[in-house]
Design a protein around this motif. Structure first.
Motif, short mmCIF file in Angstrom:
data_model
loop_
_atom_site.label_atom_id
_atom_site.label_comp_id
_atom_site.label_asym_id
_atom_site.label_seq_id
_atom_site.Cartn_x
_atom_site.Cartn_y
_atom_site.Cartn_z
N LEU A 66 0.79 -1.24 0.00
CA LEU A 66 0.00 0.00 0.00
C LEU A 66 0.82 1.29 0.00
N PRO A 67 2.09 1.28 0.43
CA PRO A 67 2.85 2.51 0.23
C PRO A 67 2.98 2.93 -1.22
N TRP A 68 2.74 1.97 -2.15
CA TRP A 68 2.98 2.23 -3.57
C TRP A 68 1.72 2.23 -4.42
N CYS A 69 0.56 2.08 -3.80
CA CYS A 69 -0.68 2.04 -4.57
C CYS A 69 -1.85 2.44 -3.69
N ASP A 70 -2.98 2.67 -4.33
CA ASP A 70 -4.18 3.05 -3.62
C ASP A 70 -4.91 1.83 -3.08
N MET A 71 -4.79 0.69 -3.80
CA MET A 71 -5.39 -0.56 -3.36
C MET A 71 -4.68 -1.71 -4.04
N ILE A 72 -4.76 -2.88 -3.43
CA ILE A 72 -4.11 -4.06 -3.99
C ILE A 72 -5.10 -4.80 -4.89
N GLN A 73 -4.54 -5.73 -5.69
CA GLN A 73 -5.38 -6.59 -6.51
C GLN A 73 -4.77 -7.99 -6.56
N LEU A 74 -5.60 -8.96 -6.92
CA LEU A 74 -5.13 -10.32 -7.11
C LEU A 74 -4.32 -10.39 -8.41
N ASN A 75 -3.11 -10.88 -8.32
CA ASN A 75 -2.26 -11.02 -9.50
C ASN A 75 -2.47 -12.37 -10.17
N LEU A 76 -2.54 -13.43 -9.38
CA LEU A 76 -2.89 -14.74 -9.90
C LEU A 76 -3.24 -15.66 -8.75
N ALA A 77 -3.99 -16.70 -9.09
CA ALA A 77 -4.25 -17.83 -8.19
C ALA A 77 -4.11 -19.06 -9.06
N GLN A 78 -3.04 -19.80 -8.84
CA GLN A 78 -2.65 -20.87 -9.76
C GLN A 78 -2.26 -22.12 -9.00
N ALA A 79 -2.69 -23.26 -9.51
CA ALA A 79 -2.29 -24.54 -8.94
C ALA A 79 -1.07 -25.07 -9.70
N ILE A 80 -0.13 -25.67 -8.97
CA ILE A 80 1.12 -26.16 -9.57
C ILE A 80 1.40 -27.56 -9.05
N ALA A 81 1.72 -28.47 -9.97
CA ALA A 81 2.12 -29.83 -9.60
C ALA A 81 3.49 -30.11 -10.19
N ILE A 82 4.47 -30.34 -9.33
CA ILE A 82 5.82 -30.71 -9.78
C ILE A 82 5.94 -32.23 -9.70
N HIS A 83 6.08 -32.86 -10.85
CA HIS A 83 6.10 -34.31 -10.92
C HIS A 83 7.51 -34.87 -10.74
N PRO A 84 7.60 -36.16 -10.40
CA PRO A 84 8.92 -36.79 -10.26
C PRO A 84 9.77 -36.58 -11.51
N GLY A 85 11.03 -36.30 -11.28
CA GLY A 85 11.95 -36.05 -12.38
C GLY A 85 12.06 -34.62 -12.80
N ALA A 86 11.24 -33.72 -12.23
CA ALA A 86 11.32 -32.30 -12.59
C ALA A 86 12.64 -31.72 -12.09
N PRO A 87 13.36 -30.99 -12.93
CA PRO A 87 14.63 -30.38 -12.49
C PRO A 87 14.39 -29.10 -11.72
N VAL A 88 15.45 -28.54 -11.19
CA VAL A 88 15.37 -27.25 -10.49
C VAL A 88 14.95 -26.17 -11.48
N GLN A 89 14.00 -25.36 -11.09
CA GLN A 89 13.54 -24.27 -11.94
C GLN A 89 14.58 -23.16 -11.99
N PHE A 90 14.60 -22.44 -13.09
CA PHE A 90 15.49 -21.28 -13.23
C PHE A 90 15.21 -20.28 -12.11
N PRO A 91 16.21 -19.89 -11.32
CA PRO A 91 15.98 -18.90 -10.26
C PRO A 91 15.57 -17.56 -10.86
N HIS A 92 14.53 -16.96 -10.29
CA HIS A 92 13.98 -15.75 -10.90
C HIS A 92 13.31 -14.88 -9.85
#
Length: 294
Positions: free
Chosen positions: A94-120
């Motif tokens: 709120l120091p940077w805006c008048d009100m907040i908003q939802l950016n995303l609501a997402q489900a994620i499944a990491i399956h066996p064998g998935a490598p490390v994701q790119f750090p970001h």
């Protein structure tokens, strides 16, 4: 070697805010009752099964993702509107805006064998000034236990804020955010992070909920995800969070008025535009008009 976080004390929200500011992340444990997390998991199970694997090296070919969670389960709103989480979000954004908003609501499944994701850093979705403004706050909600072996989110403490301007990878190893369903892994949009590798035979399921400054274009197009016929079933606060309210001055309007008018049964065919100004702007405009009438 991967480390794990220590649990917070008696006042997790206050300590969580302090840790967020100091380290760029925290874990708030036992925020959501187990029965809610189990019900949410059950609601999403079939969608996880039928959703194809992602394409591209960033999302990962052994990972599944899908959004529109407020349409898929009534329990998603419990996470999105968690009072403790919203209090943290408002303190950060709120120091940077008048009100907040939802950016995303997402489900994620990491399956066996998935490598490390790119750090970001998720703030890099927007090409604004970095190092001063926090653009978003993320919350990872485990649906299955997070461990260092099954792909728990990897956090690089202290890489937030002005530290995000340094181009080099940090020398210290990341922390695996190990915790159980019902806990919330909270981290700033400026904090370096990524999904861990899944070295087990089990799928690591989670939900990520993200909040951003109200004047930004969100990651998930909320108005397509939740058109008026869906959003009118939400509470006014939830409808506002997904975009059915204006951000002063006059941003995100419909025919010059708050888009919440679209949630009414009797939307007028012709609408008079109405100012939506901040108090300081309203005062300046009033002063200008008064000067013109002299």
């Amino acid at each position: 070697m991967l480390a794990t976080t220590k649990p917070l004390g008696a006042d997790p929200s206050a300590q969580g805010l302090a840790q967020l500011r100091e380290e760029g992340w925290c874990i708030l444990r036992d925020l959501i009752p187990p029965v809610v997390m189990r019900s949410l998991t059950a609601d999403l199970r079939q969608v996880f099964e039928v959703t194809p694997f992602c394409e591209g090296d960033f999302y990962g070919a052994r990972t599944k993702r899908f959004g529109r969670l407020l349409k898929r389960s009534p329990h998603a709103a419990t996470l999105i509107q968690s009072p403790q989480i919203l209090a943290l979000v408002e303190q950060v954004l709120l120091p940077w805006c008048d009100m907040i908003q939802l950016n995303l609501a997402q489900a994620i499944a990491i399956h066996p064998g998935a490598p490390v994701q790119f750090p970001h850093r998720d703030q890099d979705m927007w090409q604004g000034v970095k190092g001063e403004v926090e653009y978003l706050l993320n919350v990872m909600w485990p649906l299955t236990r997070f461990t260092a072996e099954n792909g728990a989110t990897l956090i690089y403490p202290g890489t937030h804020g002005a530290e995000a301007l340094h181009p080099d990878m940090p020398a210290d190893a990341p922390i695996a955010a190990e915790c159980d369903p019902g806990a919330a892994i909270v981290f700033l949009g400026s904090t370096l992070h990524g999904g861990g590798s899944n070295r087990t035979n089990e799928v690591r399921d989670a939900i990520v909920v993200s909040y951003c400054l109200g004047w930004l274009k969100p990651y998930e197009n909320q108005w397509l995800a939740y058109p008026p016929e869906i959003a009118r079933t939400f509470s006014p606060d939830l409808a506002g969070l997904v975009g059915y309210r204006q951000h002063r001055p006059n941003l995100g309007n419909y025919e010059g008025v708050c888009p919440s008018i679209l949630l009414r049964d009797d939307v007028p065919a012709h609408i008079a535009a109405v100012d939506a100004l901040r108090p300081d702007q309203r005062a300046v405009v009033a002063e200008h008009r008064a000067a013109q009438s002299i």
